[in-house]
Design a protein around this motif. Sequence first.
Motif, short mmCIF file in Angstrom:
data_model
loop_
_atom_site.label_atom_id
_atom_site.label_comp_id
_atom_site.label_asym_id
_atom_site.label_seq_id
_atom_site.Cartn_x
_atom_site.Cartn_y
_atom_site.Cartn_z
N UNK A 50 15.16 -56.47 -54.15
CA UNK A 50 15.32 -57.92 -54.36
C UNK A 50 16.73 -58.24 -54.85
N UNK A 51 17.24 -57.44 -55.77
CA UNK A 51 18.60 -57.67 -56.29
C UNK A 51 19.62 -57.54 -55.16
N UNK A 52 19.45 -56.52 -54.31
CA UNK A 52 20.38 -56.32 -53.20
C UNK A 52 20.33 -57.51 -52.23
N UNK A 53 19.09 -57.97 -51.94
CA UNK A 53 18.94 -59.10 -51.01
C UNK A 53 19.64 -60.35 -51.55
N UNK A 54 19.46 -60.62 -52.85
CA UNK A 54 20.13 -61.78 -53.46
C UNK A 54 21.64 -61.58 -53.46
N UNK A 55 22.05 -60.36 -53.80
CA UNK A 55 23.49 -60.07 -53.89
C UNK A 55 24.19 -60.29 -52.55
N UNK A 56 23.56 -59.86 -51.46
CA UNK A 56 24.18 -60.05 -50.14
C UNK A 56 24.31 -61.54 -49.83
N UNK A 74 16.07 -61.17 -62.32
CA UNK A 74 16.43 -60.59 -61.00
C UNK A 74 17.52 -61.44 -60.35
N UNK A 75 17.39 -62.77 -60.47
CA UNK A 75 18.40 -63.67 -59.90
C UNK A 75 19.75 -63.47 -60.56
N UNK A 76 19.75 -63.30 -61.90
CA UNK A 76 21.02 -63.10 -62.61
C UNK A 76 21.68 -61.79 -62.19
N UNK A 77 20.89 -60.74 -62.10
CA UNK A 77 21.44 -59.44 -61.67
C UNK A 77 21.99 -59.54 -60.24
N UNK A 78 21.25 -60.26 -59.38
CA UNK A 78 21.70 -60.44 -58.01
C UNK A 78 22.98 -61.26 -57.95
N UNK A 79 23.07 -62.28 -58.81
CA UNK A 79 24.27 -63.13 -58.83
C UNK A 79 25.50 -62.36 -59.25
N UNK A 80 25.35 -61.54 -60.31
CA UNK A 80 26.50 -60.75 -60.79
C UNK A 80 26.93 -59.73 -59.73
N UNK A 81 25.92 -59.06 -59.13
CA UNK A 81 26.25 -58.09 -58.06
C UNK A 81 26.91 -58.82 -56.88
N UNK A 82 26.41 -60.03 -56.58
CA UNK A 82 26.99 -60.81 -55.48
C UNK A 82 28.44 -61.17 -55.74
N UNK A 83 28.78 -61.44 -56.99
CA UNK A 83 30.18 -61.76 -57.34
C UNK A 83 31.09 -60.57 -57.08
N UNK A 116 14.64 -68.66 -58.63
CA UNK A 116 13.51 -69.31 -59.31
C UNK A 116 12.68 -70.11 -58.32
N UNK A 117 13.39 -70.82 -57.40
CA UNK A 117 12.66 -71.60 -56.39
C UNK A 117 11.82 -70.68 -55.52
#
Length: 436
Positions: A23-29, A365-374, A414-415
């Motif tokens: 999930x983190x990877x999917x958000x990060x991409x 999970x969203x926060x971790x994905x956001x930081x990885x995405x940055x 969250x949505x």
Amino acid sequence: MFLHYLDLAWRSIRKTPALSLLMVIAIAIGIGITTTTLNIYQMMAFNPTGERSEQLHAVQLWSQGTDTWDEFHMQVTYQDAMNLRKLSPQFKQLVQMRSGMVIQSDNKDFEPELRAVRVTDGDFFSMFSVPFRYGSSWSKQVDESAAYQVVISENYNQKIFGGGDNVGKTIFLNRKPYQIVGIIDSWNPQPRFYDPMNGAFSNAEEIFVPFSLLAIEKYQVWGNTSGWKYEEVKTFEDKLLSEKVWLQFWIELNTVEERQQYKQILTDYVAEQKALGRFTDNKSASESHKLNTVEEWLEHSEVVKEDNRILVGLSFLFLSVCLVNILGLMLTKFLKRAPEVGVRRAIGASRFQIFSQYMVEVGIIGLLGGITGLVLASGLLYLLGERFAMDSSLISLSHSMWFIAPFIAIVTTLLAGVFPAWKVCHTKPSIYLKSQ
């Protein structure tokens, strides 16, 4: 209670590391690609003049004949530039062009350099808020009566003199001595609003000379020159008298009244030129001129291409696809824990508490994905810069993105997590108690 939910969320993430990592990877991409396109768009759409945008105006004239260009050209002829200068001396105004010269000095350690030079009027510095470290611009008198004076950047001051106040000293441009009257501090507006047609994201020039020297020194044009009819141009004087457009004209108008007054001045000027046999198009005098604020000028210059807007839209669509995948993964993860939820519900946990706990987990999970995405976006911007030689101002991650990207990641996750969390909190305790 929030800290308790945080603890439960972290335990849950550790229980299912593979699913959580997916999930983190999917958000990060999704966030990485969206942030990359959004960062480039934001940098391109930035207006570096801020509140002064409404006071600074680029002037356009419909000087072409019939059946020629379909739009106002962004530049004006030498004749028009000189005439406009005389029409409104009460306002701050400037005419300018980009040229190139060989920079030399008496310093033997300084190797001669061929560099871009801005040929302009003295009001350039005050109108565009150019900061001075030492000295000032040349006087208004120099705009009328040419003098070999120059304003240089602090960078050149360091390279040639090793720094310090060197106002009054001399450097050589194309082997001619110019007296330094001012040394400016760091100044490099991006996009380069005052001359976007010659590279909106090129660096600002570091050498400035009076426009009044143009006709004497016959400076080369390092920029765009356009003509709408055939003219035999053999000498520099021919170019000055031609209908070719190659100069930019700016004026500062601080109030609505001044803007109206100047519009009338332009209307009268165009009518006069029509009477003289120039400006032969059928447009009326009032329709043959245009004043653009910096915001309008950047829009007119298409600094932000339509392709960039489409790319931002596509990146958000890609992010939504990532979120759909995340939704599926969350549903799988949360429903696996339905028996645990059933027990918690049976011993008194409310649906709201269950829902809140899962939303906190989704937020982490969203926060971790956001930081990885940055981090991913920073890498993508670097690769784009290396592969396509993009300007450094475009591949620098904006400071605001460090807040915007995690915010987008958390909100969108969250949505996506609302339905799985809602689904699991409606678990009927009796079903799972029977199975225990």
